[in-house]
Design an enzyme around this catalytic site. Structure first.
Site, short mmCIF file in Angstrom:
data_model
loop_
_atom_site.label_atom_id
_atom_site.label_comp_id
_atom_site.label_asym_id
_atom_site.label_seq_id
_atom_site.Cartn_x
_atom_site.Cartn_y
_atom_site.Cartn_z
N GLU A 115 0.84 -1.22 0.00
CA GLU A 115 0.00 0.00 0.00
C GLU A 115 0.86 1.25 0.00
O GLU A 115 0.37 2.37 -0.13
CB GLU A 115 -0.91 0.02 1.24
CG GLU A 115 -2.02 -1.01 1.21
CD GLU A 115 -2.88 -0.90 -0.05
OE1 GLU A 115 -3.27 0.22 -0.41
OE2 GLU A 115 -3.13 -1.94 -0.68
N ASP A 168 14.19 15.29 -29.66
CA ASP A 168 13.06 14.54 -29.09
C ASP A 168 11.94 15.48 -28.67
O ASP A 168 12.16 16.66 -28.43
CB ASP A 168 13.52 13.77 -27.84
CG ASP A 168 14.14 12.43 -28.19
OD1 ASP A 168 13.92 11.94 -29.31
OD2 ASP A 168 14.83 11.87 -27.31
#
Ligand code: SAM
Length: 250
Positions: A115, A168
């Site tokens: 968790e 990019d």
């Protein structure tokens, strides 16, 4: 640059970082990788690293103790590298952050599981929490791999030509232009004629126009952050007009 990764799945990290661009960077010593498994630092024979949550509820929580011991061992190697916890609750990772981290000598990445990590560990030892997006995956390993890859490809000498990274998407605030390769003519269509012209300035202008156009179409939020110069404004207007006539809008 060195990456120190705290993870329950070091093989996953090592294998994924062993291939492609990042694998070559490891082989040639442009980056170094050490994985630190909190399970190796657990106290008991079962090598326990998780416990039930106080207050009840589903799932387990990553315990402080083995994480702290693994972290201290890693810090002896990683020096002053920032200690980053992968977390869906963290600041969103992006290309600016990748560029900033590519200037550092090292990065210490902590992969959560279960968790999540006991909050007291986060409060005491974590410099920053970083998310790869508004969704939840089962552990911090894939996010950590995303980050190591994005940062590594920006390091000098890692890509065949450093210019590849400069072009990019996101590097100068716009998306990349479309790319084409052999054959010139395929069942799916022809390569845009300008790319076959050999005229470098026309090719550069066409690519810039496509980049600006793709950003206008797909990510207008990015375009809103840019101050376009006169040439870019003209290219974008050309793209918009061409696009409108293609889809039949005046
Ligand atoms: N209960 C947590 C929550 O909702 O915020 C999610 C825990 S998740 C199942 C387990 C671990 O995966 C997290 O501790 C974190 O390290 C990693 N993780 C999951 N999603 C992530 C994301 N979007 N970005 C970065 N890390 C993520």
């Amino acid at each position: 640059m060195r990456f120190d990764v705290l993870t329950l799945f070091p093989d996953l990290i090592r294998q994924a970082m062993g291939v492609g661009v990042v694998g070559r960077a490891l082989e040639t010593g442009k980056i170094a990788l050490d994985c630190w498994n909190p399970r190796d630092y657990a106290h008991d024979n079962y090598r326990t690293v998780d416990g039930r949550p106080y207050g009840g509820g589903p799932g387990m929580v990553f315990m402080i103790e083995p994480l702290r011991r693994a972290l201290f061992a890693a810090k002896e190697r990683s020096g002053a590298a920032p200690c980053v916890l992968l977390s869906p609750q963290g600041r969103r990772f992006d290309q600016d952050r990748a560029r900033q981290w590519a200037q550092l000598p090292g990065l210490l990445l902590i992969c959560g599981r279960y968790e999540g990590v006991d909050q007291r560990f986060v409060d005491r030892y974590v410099d920053e929490e970083i998310s790869i997006g508004d969704f939840v995956v089962s552990g911090g390993e894939l996010p950590a791999l995303t980050i190591t890859d994005a940062v590594t490809r920006l390091l000098p000498g890692v890509l065949h030509t450093d210019a590849s990274a400069i072009e990019d998407s996101f590097m100068d605030g716009v998306l990349d232009c479309p790319h084409y390769t052999r054959p010139e003519l395929a069942d799916e269509g022809a390569v845009p004629a300008v790319l076959l012209s050999g005229n470098h300035s026309m090719i550069a202008a066409w690519r810039r126009k496509q980049s600006l156009g793709a950003t206008w179409l797909r990510r207008p939020d990015l375009l809103g952050k840019l101050q376009l110069n006169k040439v870019d404004q003209r290219l974008l207007i050309e793209f918009i007009n061409e696009h409108r006539s293609k889809i039949g809008v005046q």
